[in-house]
Design a protein around this motif. Structure first.
Motif, PDB file in Angstrom:
ATOM      1  N   ASN A  21       0.724  -1.541   0.053  1.00  0.00           N
ATOM      2  CA  ASN A  21      -0.057  -0.001   0.303  1.00  0.00           C
ATOM      3  C   ASN A  21       0.413   1.317  -0.005  1.00  0.00           C
ATOM      4  OD1 ASN A  21      -3.116  -0.257  -0.309  1.00  0.00           O
ATOM      5  ND2 ASN A  21      -2.366  -1.708   1.968  1.00  0.00           N
ATOM      6  N   ARG A  32       0.849   3.652  -3.028  1.00  0.00           N
ATOM      7  CA  ARG A  32       0.103   5.525  -2.598  1.00  0.00           C
ATOM      8  C   ARG A  32       1.253   6.395  -2.976  1.00  0.00           C
ATOM      9  NH1 ARG A  32      -4.122   5.977   0.821  1.00  0.00           N
ATOM     10  NH2 ARG A  32      -5.079   3.924   1.572  1.00  0.00           N
ATOM     11  N   GLN A  33       2.604   6.134  -3.064  1.00  0.00           N
ATOM     12  CA  GLN A  33       3.924   6.689  -3.686  1.00  0.00           C
ATOM     13  C   GLN A  33       3.517   6.401  -4.865  1.00  0.00           C
ATOM     14  OE1 GLN A  33       6.695   8.981  -1.825  1.00  0.00           O
ATOM     15  NE2 GLN A  33       5.027   8.335  -0.467  1.00  0.00           N
ATOM     16  N   SER A  59       0.874   9.145  -5.784  1.00  0.00           N
ATOM     17  CA  SER A  59       1.534  10.298  -6.053  1.00  0.00           C
ATOM     18  C   SER A  59       2.215  11.320  -6.628  1.00  0.00           C
ATOM     19  CB  SER A  59       2.214  10.517  -4.004  1.00  0.00           C
ATOM     20  OG  SER A  59       2.224  11.735  -3.681  1.00  0.00           O
TER      21      SER A  59
END
Length: 85
Positions: free
Chosen positions: A34, A38-39, A42
């Protein structure tokens, strides 16, 4: 928040080594994946550098339907990977 499952296939030794590493970092595989996802979202790119680790015939990241494969030509597999991103 709705959740979804992701199933991936990897080498058993890679999985074990990753689980040991993440445990030392105080997290499980789900948390680590996760964080990675998410990185990536982003940054709108891979949140890591993808580069050969040695000269010659070494494993290179190439999506090719989820497989990591061997290649001498590092540019072609990475181009294939970019097409699937």
């Amino acid at each position: 928040m709705a959740y979804a499952n992701i199933n991936i296939r990897t080498d058993a030794e890679v999985k074990k080594a990753a689980q040991e590493l993440f445990a030392r970092l105080g997290m499980d595989m789900t948390t680590a994946v996760n964080i990675f996802l998410r990185q990536a979202i982003s940054k709108n790119t891979l949140p890591l550098e993808v580069a050969p680790v040695a000269s010659g015939n070494v494993p290179v990241l190439g999506s090719m339907r989820g497989k990591i494969w061997m290649a001498d030509d590092f540019d072609a597999p990475l181009e294939d990977f970019r097409e699937y991103m």
